[in-house]
Design a protein around this motif. Structure first.
Motif, PDB file in Angstrom:
ATOM      1  N   PRO A   1       0.808  -1.229   0.000  1.00 25.60           N
ATOM      2  CA  PRO A   1       0.000   0.000   0.000  1.00 25.60           C
ATOM      3  C   PRO A   1       0.836   1.273   0.000  1.00 25.60           C
ATOM      4  CG  PRO A   1      -0.835  -1.569   1.607  1.00 25.60           C
ATOM      5  CD  PRO A   1       0.472  -2.116   1.123  1.00 25.60           C
ATOM      6  N   GLU A   2       0.297   2.283  -0.654  1.00 20.97           N
ATOM      7  CA  GLU A   2       0.867   3.629  -0.655  1.00 20.97           C
ATOM      8  C   GLU A   2      -0.062   4.571   0.100  1.00 20.97           C
ATOM      9  OE1 GLU A   2       1.308   4.529  -4.768  1.00 20.97           O
ATOM     10  OE2 GLU A   2       3.015   3.186  -5.058  1.00 20.97           O
ATOM     11  N   PHE A   3       0.456   5.721   0.499  1.00 23.61           N
ATOM     12  CA  PHE A   3      -0.365   6.736   1.156  1.00 23.61           C
ATOM     13  C   PHE A   3      -1.566   7.054   0.265  1.00 23.61           C
ATOM     14  CE2 PHE A   3      -1.196  11.188   2.579  1.00 23.61           C
ATOM     15  CZ  PHE A   3      -1.412  10.907   3.917  1.00 23.61           C
ATOM     16  N   PRO A   4      -2.737   7.324   0.864  1.00 23.83           N
ATOM     17  CA  PRO A   4      -3.964   7.478   0.065  1.00 23.83           C
ATOM     18  C   PRO A   4      -3.892   8.490  -1.066  1.00 23.83           C
ATOM     19  CG  PRO A   4      -4.517   7.275   2.385  1.00 23.83           C
ATOM     20  CD  PRO A   4      -3.020   7.360   2.315  1.00 23.83           C
ATOM     21  N   VAL A   5      -3.095   9.541  -0.921  1.00 17.80           N
ATOM     22  CA  VAL A   5      -2.956  10.511  -2.012  1.00 17.80           C
ATOM     23  C   VAL A   5      -1.487  10.601  -2.404  1.00 17.80           C
ATOM     24  CG1 VAL A   5      -4.968  11.849  -1.288  1.00 17.80           C
ATOM     25  CG2 VAL A   5      -2.713  12.476  -0.431  1.00 17.80           C
TER      26      VAL A   5
ATOM     27  N   GLU B   1     -11.850   1.284   0.349  1.00 21.17           N
ATOM     28  CA  GLU B   1     -11.009   0.350   1.079  1.00 21.17           C
ATOM     29  C   GLU B   1      -9.815   1.085   1.662  1.00 21.17           C
ATOM     30  OE1 GLU B   1      -9.446  -4.151   0.335  1.00 21.17           O
ATOM     31  OE2 GLU B   1      -8.718  -2.658  -1.092  1.00 21.17           O
ATOM     32  N   PHE B   2      -9.476   0.738   2.887  1.00 20.80           N
ATOM     33  CA  PHE B   2      -8.284   1.295   3.536  1.00 20.80           C
ATOM     34  C   PHE B   2      -7.205   0.225   3.540  1.00 20.80           C
ATOM     35  CE2 PHE B   2      -5.685   2.118   7.375  1.00 20.80           C
ATOM     36  CZ  PHE B   2      -5.220   3.385   7.039  1.00 20.80           C
ATOM     37  N   ARG B   3      -6.003   0.591   3.081  1.00 23.87           N
ATOM     38  CA  ARG B   3      -4.887  -0.355   2.994  1.00 23.87           C
ATOM     39  C   ARG B   3      -3.627   0.290   3.546  1.00 23.87           C
ATOM     40  NH1 ARG B   3      -5.758  -4.588  -0.621  1.00 23.87           N
ATOM     41  NH2 ARG B   3      -3.534  -4.800  -1.077  1.00 23.87           N
ATOM     42  N   THR B   4      -2.906  -0.468   4.357  1.00 20.25           N
ATOM     43  CA  THR B   4      -1.633   0.005   4.893  1.00 20.25           C
ATOM     44  C   THR B   4      -0.824  -1.185   5.368  1.00 20.25           C
ATOM     45  OG1 THR B   4      -0.609   1.624   6.405  1.00 20.25           O
ATOM     46  CG2 THR B   4      -2.439   0.338   7.278  1.00 20.25           C
ATOM     47  N   MET B   5       0.386  -0.915   5.860  1.00 19.74           N
ATOM     48  CA  MET B   5       1.199  -1.919   6.536  1.00 19.74           C
ATOM     49  C   MET B   5       1.285  -1.550   8.010  1.00 19.74           C
ATOM     50  SD  MET B   5       2.134  -4.217   4.337  1.00 19.74           S
ATOM     51  CE  MET B   5       3.546  -5.014   5.116  1.00 19.74           C
ATOM     52  N   VAL B   6       1.266  -2.579   8.866  1.00 16.92           N
ATOM     53  CA  VAL B   6       1.231  -2.361  10.305  1.00 16.92           C
ATOM     54  C   VAL B   6       2.333  -3.172  10.983  1.00 16.92           C
ATOM     55  CG1 VAL B   6      -0.149  -2.601  12.396  1.00 16.92           C
ATOM     56  CG2 VAL B   6      -1.259  -1.963  10.249  1.00 16.92           C
ATOM     57  N   PRO B   7       3.198  -2.534  11.785  1.00 17.49           N
ATOM     58  CA  PRO B   7       4.190  -3.291  12.553  1.00 17.49           C
ATOM     59  C   PRO B   7       3.585  -3.830  13.853  1.00 17.49           C
ATOM     60  CG  PRO B   7       4.564  -0.942  12.842  1.00 17.49           C
ATOM     61  CD  PRO B   7       3.399  -1.082  11.907  1.00 17.49           C
ATOM     62  N   PHE B   8       3.971  -5.050  14.209  1.00 15.47           N
ATOM     63  CA  PHE B   8       3.568  -5.671  15.468  1.00 15.47           C
ATOM     64  C   PHE B   8       4.820  -6.167  16.182  1.00 15.47           C
ATOM     65  CE2 PHE B   8      -0.015  -6.244  12.614  1.00 15.47           C
ATOM     66  CZ  PHE B   8      -1.117  -5.950  13.411  1.00 15.47           C
ATOM     67  N   HIS B   9       4.816  -6.088  17.505  1.00 17.29           N
ATOM     68  CA  HIS B   9       5.946  -6.657  18.225  1.00 17.29           C
ATOM     69  C   HIS B   9       5.792  -8.177  18.248  1.00 17.29           C
ATOM     70  CE1 HIS B   9       4.479  -8.221  22.094  1.00 17.29           C
ATOM     71  NE2 HIS B   9       3.613  -7.239  22.109  1.00 17.29           N
ATOM     72  N   THR B  10       6.914  -8.864  18.224  1.00 13.72           N
ATOM     73  CA  THR B  10       6.909 -10.325  18.198  1.00 13.72           C
ATOM     74  C   THR B  10       7.484 -10.910  19.487  1.00 13.72           C
ATOM     75  OG1 THR B  10       9.053 -10.276  17.047  1.00 13.72           O
ATOM     76  CG2 THR B  10       7.075 -10.425  15.677  1.00 13.72           C
ATOM     77  N   ARG B  11       7.558 -10.106  20.517  1.00 13.76           N
ATOM     78  CA  ARG B  11       8.111 -10.574  21.790  1.00 13.76           C
ATOM     79  C   ARG B  11       7.190 -11.600  22.450  1.00 13.76           C
ATOM     80  NH1 ARG B  11      11.910  -6.724  23.904  1.00 13.76           N
ATOM     81  NH2 ARG B  11      12.098  -4.958  22.480  1.00 13.76           N
TER      82      ARG B  11
ATOM     83  N   ALA C   1      10.149  15.038   1.330  1.00 12.94           N
ATOM     84  CA  ALA C   1      10.380  16.491   1.297  1.00 12.94           C
ATOM     85  C   ALA C   1       9.876  17.060  -0.028  1.00 12.94           C
ATOM     86  CB  ALA C   1      11.865  16.787   1.483  1.00 12.94           C
ATOM     87  N   THR C   2       8.560  16.934  -0.240  1.00 16.55           N
ATOM     88  CA  THR C   2       7.926  17.431  -1.462  1.00 16.55           C
ATOM     89  C   THR C   2       6.768  18.350  -1.093  1.00 16.55           C
ATOM     90  OG1 THR C   2       6.333  15.605  -1.609  1.00 16.55           O
ATOM     91  CG2 THR C   2       8.488  15.289  -2.677  1.00 16.55           C
ATOM     92  N   GLY C   3       6.390  19.209  -2.021  1.00 20.92           N
ATOM     93  CA  GLY C   3       5.267  20.095  -1.790  1.00 20.92           C
ATOM     94  C   GLY C   3       3.971  19.346  -1.528  1.00 20.92           C
ATOM     95  N   PRO C   4       3.607  18.343  -2.356  1.00 26.44           N
ATOM     96  CA  PRO C   4       2.359  17.600  -2.110  1.00 26.44           C
ATOM     97  C   PRO C   4       2.342  16.917  -0.750  1.00 26.44           C
ATOM     98  CG  PRO C   4       3.144  17.212  -4.347  1.00 26.44           C
ATOM     99  CD  PRO C   4       4.224  17.983  -3.650  1.00 26.44           C
ATOM    100  N   ALA C   5       3.469  16.321  -0.332  1.00 26.00           N
ATOM    101  CA  ALA C   5       3.506  15.639   0.960  1.00 26.00           C
ATOM    102  C   ALA C   5       3.378  16.628   2.111  1.00 26.00           C
ATOM    103  CB  ALA C   5       4.803  14.849   1.092  1.00 26.00           C
ATOM    104  N   GLY C   6       4.008  17.801   1.960  1.00 29.95           N
ATOM    105  CA  GLY C   6       3.957  18.810   3.008  1.00 29.95           C
ATOM    106  C   GLY C   6       2.558  19.331   3.268  1.00 29.95           C
ATOM    107  N   ILE C   7       1.670  19.170   2.304  1.00 31.17           N
ATOM    108  CA  ILE C   7       0.267  19.564   2.475  1.00 31.17           C
ATOM    109  C   ILE C   7      -0.582  18.365   2.889  1.00 31.17           C
ATOM    110  CG2 ILE C   7      -1.781  20.428   1.272  1.00 31.17           C
ATOM    111  CD1 ILE C   7       0.128  22.017  -0.545  1.00 31.17           C
ATOM    112  N   ALA C   8      -0.420  17.244   2.172  1.00 34.98           N
ATOM    113  CA  ALA C   8      -1.331  16.113   2.329  1.00 34.98           C
ATOM    114  C   ALA C   8      -1.189  15.417   3.673  1.00 34.98           C
ATOM    115  CB  ALA C   8      -1.104  15.116   1.197  1.00 34.98           C
TER     116      ALA C   8
END
Length: 480
Positions: A250-254, A313-323, A440-447
């Protein structure tokens, strides 16, 4: 709890001293050959570092902890505390490298020192009257000396002033995850205070309980992961997740990229989302809906994504601890990455969104038990995750109630990634906060800041009404 870069830290000036771990040369017998293998994430990390070093473009990959000790520093006592901390965690006394005359695909060689073999040497680095200059010096020091290819992959610095001493410790990610770096403040501070008592002739019990070794965990995890095949059910789930998005994670929604490829450091951000009282209410609302605070947060993130893009649909990656229980207080890289996806329609209530998020979180957590480099091997393709959402409830972390009085801050090295967006949501006794970084881009700095601000608005509404904000209610049935 802030998780930020060095330039955003705001250090107070003072007298800087650098503390380095020292040991006999690697050629000496005290460095024992160790049959325990690198974890999959360690091996991938070193492989990436070797490739980058060949291209003279190795990026920093350290994590850091900053905290205060009371009054001026007792140098001998502090050295004792660091030695005890190094003896406590075997991973700090172990080194991974390619063997002599290595070939592509060669297994990494591990050598490990026994407890008591490491000494701590300190050197004065000068008096600094400018906090920004001091921060730049420390970042350059950490970048130069902390990495996965050399031992030691950690270093410490202290900034002494009459009223307090600030400790800045950095360790490469190959040694530590986020929990480890947070636990370090408590451990070193505890060992220092107890060593002061010993100096003063007081008899004290062992200040910290014994802990297990990450090296044992890495070997066991690797053994389990190496039994998997491409036909395993969990790998089939990964394959399906990728197929649903054209073979990509997955990528950021915008879009956060622009026409030029920026090599500037990613900007960081920090936002307080809910105070302690509102965070408790939000947790109660989420549990009544059939989830918890994390699934409720994901529901809110999905709602914002739908409002911005119209995606169902919402898509992302999620870290979980494995301890597991024996490794609760162990330093190491106990993190697995899991894929997450769930649907959300304009007419779905908050409760419906929470239940979907909670169901898919369990599925994602199970997949995260497999190290992602091993998943990539079995799928036969590289896996790069440009959009990550992390949630950590740190209220049970040792020392958590004292972090404010200790002025604890966690650090990350800079990143110049052109399209990666990372969101770290942290629950402490003060409430819920968001830390983030973006290209460090203009679109990211807003979105990205807008995305976080919208999420804060929805969180506040749910905490106060148990519903989406009024404009988001579905007609006739706002909450159910």
């Amino acid at each position: 709890m802030k998780f930020t870069d060095m330039s955003s830290l705001g250090l107070s000036p003072g007298r800087l001293t650098v503390w380095r771990a020292c040991a006999p040369c690697m050629s000496e017998a005290i460095w024992a050959e160790d049959k325990r293998r690198a974890s999959h994430v360690q091996e991938a990390h070193i492989g990436y570092a070797l490739e980058a070093a060949d291209e003279a473009s190795q990026p920093p990959s350290w994590l850091g902890s900053v905290f205060n000790l009371p009054a001026e520093l007792d140098a001998n006592v502090f050295a004792t505390a660091l030695c005890e901390w190094t003896d406590r965690h075997e991973t700090l006394r172990s080194h991974l490298s390619l063997p002599p005359r290595s070939t592509p695909g060669s297994r990494l060689r591990r050598r490990t020192l026994p407890a008591g073999a490491v000494s701590i040497h300190h050197s004065a680095a000068g008096d600094f009257s400018d906090g920004q200059q001091l921060a730049r010096y420390l970042e350059e020091l950490f970048d130069a000396e902390v990495g996965p290819l050399e031992w030691p992959a950690y270093i410490c610095a202290t900034i002494s002033r009459p009223e307090a001493t600030t400790v800045c410790l950095a360790a490469d990610h190959i040694l530590m995850d986020g929990f480890s770096i947070l636990a370090t403040a408590h451990e070193i501070r505890t060992l220092y205070v107890e060593a002061l008592r010993v100096r003063d002739g007081k008899t004290v019990p062992a200040p910290l309980p014994p802990t297990s070794s990450y090296l044992d965990f890495a070997e066991a995890e690797r053994t389990a992961a190496d039994t998997l095949t491409p036909e395993d059910e969990s790998i089939a789930h990964w394959r399906q997740f990728l197929a649903e998005a054209g073979g990509r994670l997955p990528e950021f929604p915008v879009s956060v990229s622009d026409m030029r490829s920026s090599s500037a450091a990613q900007p960081s951000g920090y936002t307080e989302l809910l105070d302690a009282s509102a965070a408790r209410v939000f947790d109660t609302v989420c549990r009544k809906a059939g989830g918890d605070s994390f699934s409720g947060l994901l529901a809110c993130l999905a709602k914002v994504g739908h409002e911005i893009t119209g995606s169902g649909e919402f898509r992302t990656m999620v870290p979980f601890h494995t301890r597991t229980a024996p490794f609760r207080s162990s330093i190491g890289w106990y993190v697995g990455m899991g894929p997450l996806a769930f649907p959300l329609d304009a007419t779905d209530s908050f409760c419906e969104a929470v239940r979907r998020a909670a169901s898919n979180l369990e599925w994602s957590k199970n997949l995260a038990r497999i190290p992602i480099p091993r998943v990539a091997d079995l799928l036969g393709q590289p896996l790069r995750d440009p959009f990550m959402v992390s949630y950590m409830d740190l209220r049970r972390t040792p020392g958590a109630r004292d972090w404010n009085s200790w002025h604890v801050v966690t650090l990350r090295s800079r990143s110049t990634d052109p399209d990666e967006v990372c969101l770290w949501f942290v629950r402490t006794f003060d409430g819920l906060v968001a830390n983030y970084r973006h290209p460090a881009t203009g679109p990211a700095g807003i979105a990205v800041p807008d995305y976080v601000a919208r999420t804060k608005h929805i969180l506040a509404s749910v905490a106060s009404t148990a519903c989406w904000p009024a404009a988001s209610h579905r007609a006739g049935d706002p909450c159910q």
